[in-house]
Design a protein around this motif. Structure first.
Motif, PDB file in Angstrom:
ATOM      1  N   PRO A  63       0.832  -1.209   0.000  1.00 21.56           N
ATOM      2  CA  PRO A  63       0.000   0.000   0.000  1.00 21.56           C
ATOM      3  C   PRO A  63       0.867   1.260   0.000  1.00 21.56           C
ATOM      4  CG  PRO A  63      -0.776  -1.560   1.642  1.00 21.56           C
ATOM      5  CD  PRO A  63       0.518  -2.090   1.112  1.00 21.56           C
ATOM      6  N   LEU A  64       0.397   2.299  -0.676  1.00 21.89           N
ATOM      7  CA  LEU A  64       1.147   3.539  -0.813  1.00 21.89           C
ATOM      8  C   LEU A  64       1.511   4.139   0.538  1.00 21.89           C
ATOM      9  CD1 LEU A  64       2.351   5.584  -2.727  1.00 21.89           C
ATOM     10  CD2 LEU A  64       0.143   6.726  -2.828  1.00 21.89           C
ATOM     11  N   SER A  65       0.604   4.076   1.504  1.00 22.25           N
ATOM     12  CA  SER A  65       0.899   4.650   2.827  1.00 22.25           C
ATOM     13  C   SER A  65       2.062   3.917   3.503  1.00 22.25           C
ATOM     14  CB  SER A  65      -0.345   4.611   3.717  1.00 22.25           C
ATOM     15  OG  SER A  65      -0.754   3.273   3.937  1.00 22.25           O
ATOM     16  N   VAL A  66       2.133   2.629   3.312  1.00 23.75           N
ATOM     17  CA  VAL A  66       3.218   1.836   3.913  1.00 23.75           C
ATOM     18  C   VAL A  66       4.538   2.145   3.215  1.00 23.75           C
ATOM     19  CG1 VAL A  66       4.096  -0.498   4.330  1.00 23.75           C
ATOM     20  CG2 VAL A  66       1.664   0.013   4.662  1.00 23.75           C
ATOM     21  N   SER A  67       4.540   2.159   1.892  1.00 24.46           N
ATOM     22  CA  SER A  67       5.790   2.422   1.174  1.00 24.46           C
ATOM     23  C   SER A  67       6.272   3.848   1.421  1.00 24.46           C
ATOM     24  CB  SER A  67       5.647   2.138  -0.321  1.00 24.46           C
ATOM     25  OG  SER A  67       4.702   2.986  -0.909  1.00 24.46           O
ATOM     26  N   LEU A  74      13.787   5.235   5.615  1.00 28.07           N
ATOM     27  CA  LEU A  74      15.077   4.930   4.980  1.00 28.07           C
ATOM     28  C   LEU A  74      15.857   6.208   4.687  1.00 28.07           C
ATOM     29  CD1 LEU A  74      14.049   2.071   2.547  1.00 28.07           C
ATOM     30  CD2 LEU A  74      15.498   1.862   4.584  1.00 28.07           C
ATOM     31  N   GLU A  75      15.172   7.242   4.203  1.00 25.16           N
ATOM     32  CA  GLU A  75      15.851   8.523   3.923  1.00 25.16           C
ATOM     33  C   GLU A  75      16.424   9.115   5.202  1.00 25.16           C
ATOM     34  OE1 GLU A  75      12.937  10.886   1.868  1.00 25.16           O
ATOM     35  OE2 GLU A  75      13.203   9.776   0.009  1.00 25.16           O
ATOM     36  N   LYS A  76      15.681   9.007   6.299  1.00 21.63           N
ATOM     37  CA  LYS A  76      16.156   9.537   7.580  1.00 21.63           C
ATOM     38  C   LYS A  76      17.407   8.774   8.039  1.00 21.63           C
ATOM     39  CE  LYS A  76      14.820  10.357  12.342  1.00 21.63           C
ATOM     40  NZ  LYS A  76      13.879  10.132  13.398  1.00 21.63           N
ATOM     41  N   ILE A  77      17.362   7.458   7.934  1.00 21.62           N
ATOM     42  CA  ILE A  77      18.515   6.638   8.341  1.00 21.62           C
ATOM     43  C   ILE A  77      19.736   6.973   7.495  1.00 21.62           C
ATOM     44  CG2 ILE A  77      19.416   4.267   8.369  1.00 21.62           C
ATOM     45  CD1 ILE A  77      16.538   3.384   9.180  1.00 21.62           C
TER      46      ILE A  77
END
Length: 81
Positions: A63-67, A74-77
């Motif tokens: 689902p779009l909300s999950v991705s 991932l961007e934050k990490i």
């Protein structure tokens, strides 16, 4: 005489074992260890079962909300690295 493997060595070789990439000697040592070590046997059985579920399952769309949440995390990490 074949070397007895430690739990750490078994876990390090588990992926190759599942993919049948180990030499016959290493494969036999892994099987011997898994035969008597309950902890490694549980890890092996769980890994094998998880792979079976993934391989046997039909593809599905995330689902779009999950991705969106996943990519944001991932961007934050990556930014913190």
């Amino acid at each position: 005489m074949m070397k007895t493997l430690s739990c750490e060595e078994v876990l390090a070789n588990l992926s190759d074992y599942v993919d049948e990439q180990n030499s016959a000697e290493v494969r036999k040592a892994l099987e011997e260890h898994i035969g008597w070590c309950r902890r490694c046997r549980v890890v092996f059985d769980t890994t094998k079962q998880a792979l079976k579920i993934v391989v046997d399952s039909d593809p599905f769309e995330v689902p779009l909300s999950v991705s969106a949440r996943l990519y944001a995390r991932l961007e934050k990490i990556l930014a913190e690295a």
